[in-house]
Design a protein around this motif. Structure first.
Motif: not given
Length: 268
Positions: A100-107, A115-116
C-alpha cells in the motif's frame, strides 16, 4: 489464451457498486499475466458502501483473483483513491502481500520513470467541496444505471457492450474542459517530480498523450470503458480496451478449437 505484460495498471473499479463491470475485470485478470500489477485507486467504493450494502459474490471473486496474482509471484501495489481513502492510513504497509502506497515511481523497461498516483488530490472539487463530489457521485450512478438499461437493450439486439455514459460525458463541454485542465495539472506534478510522465486514474477517461514534452497516461475505469494501461517487455505503453479484446480472444479461441476438432476428425 493468456496475454503477458511486464506491468499492468487498473483504476476506478468501484467494487461495491452496481455499476462495476466485475465480470469483465474478472475475465481480464484470468487472461492477463504480469510481473507487476498497480491498483491505482477507487478499487473499493467505500463512499457507496456507507449508504447501502451491495456486494455480490463476483466482487469477492475479483479480490481473490488479485490475491492470486500475489500468490503466483506478481508484485501488486495498491495506491488508494478518494473513494477508498480509508486505506491511505495503511500507506507503507503490506496487506495480504499487497504493498500500500500513497504514490509510486515506476521505471519502465526502456528506462523511463513515471509518477503513479490516483489523481484526486489535483481535483479541486474533491479537495475543497466534498459534499459536491458526493452529489456528483450520485448523479454519475444515475447515468450508469441508464447505461445498464441501454446495454441490456443492445444485448437483446445482438450488439456488443458500448458505453453510452462515456459518450455523453465527453460530449459535454464542461467535462471536456475539466479533463483538459486535470491533465495539465498532472503534467506539472510530474515535472516537479523530475520524471518522464504520470500515470493516474480518477476521471474515468483512458488516454496516453504527450503534453509539454512529458507523457500523460490514464488507466480509465471498470464501470464504463473497461480499460487498463499495460507495459510490454520493451517498455512500450498502451491502453487495453478489454470489452473489445475479450471478444477478439474468444473468436481466436473458437477458431483454434474448431481447427483442432477438424484435425481430430480427419485423423479418425
Amino acid at each position: 489464451m493468456k496475454l503477458a505484460y511486464r506491468t499492468v495498471w487498473i483504476s476506478d473499479v468501484h467494487l461495491g457498486t452496481r455499476g462495476c463491470k466485475a465480470e469483465f475485470l474478472l475475465d481480464f485478470l484470468k487472461h492477463v499475466e504480469c510481473e507487476c500489477l498497480y491498483l491505482v485507486g477507487d478499487i473499493i467504493d467505500l463512499w457507496k458502501l456507507k449508504t447501502g450494502w451491495y456486494w455480490p459474490p463476483l466482487h469477492s471473486d475479483v479480490l481473490r483473483a488479485v490475491l492470486d496474482k500475489v500468490k503466483k509471484g506478481s508484485r501488486v501495489v495498491y495506491i488508494p483513491g478518494n473513494h477508498d481513502e480509508f486505506f491511505r492510513d495503511y500507506a507503507g504497509s503490506l496487506l495480504a502481500g499487497v504493498e500500500v502506497m500513497e504514490k509510486a515511481v515506476h521505471e519502465t523497461a526502456d528506462g523511463r520513470k513515471f509518477l503513479v498516483l490516483h489523481g484526486d488530490e489535483f481535483d479541486g472539487v474533491v479537495c475543497t467541496s466534498k459534499w459536491l463530489a458526493l452529489l456528483g457521485s450520485e448523479a454519475y450512478d444515475l447515468l450508469l444505471f441508464l447505461n445498464r438499461l441501454f446495454n441490456q437493450f443492445r444485448r437483446k439486439l445482438g450488439f456488443p457492450y458500448w458505453s453510452l455514459s462515456a459518450y455523453l460525458k465527453h460530449k459535454v463541454k464542461n467535462a471536456v474542459n475539466f479533463i483538459s485542465d486535470y491533465e495539465k495539472t498532472l503534467i506539472h506534478a510530474a515535472r516537479d517530480e523530475k520524471v518522464d510522465g504520470v500515470i493516474c486514474g480518477h476521471i474515468h477517461h483512458a488516454a496516453i498523450t504527450d503534453m509539454e514534452g512529458l507523457a500523460y497516461c490514464n488507466c480509465g475505469d471498470w464501470v464504463e470503458s473497461c480499460t487498463a494501461l499495460v507495459e510490454d517487455f520493451r517498455g512500450a505503453l498502451a491502453v487495453l480496451h478489454w470489452a473489445d479484446e475479450s471478444a477478439y480472444l474468444l473468436t481466436e479461441f473458437e477458431l483454434e478449437d474448431r481447427a483442432n476438432k477438424r484435425r481430430l476428425a480427419a485423423a479418425n
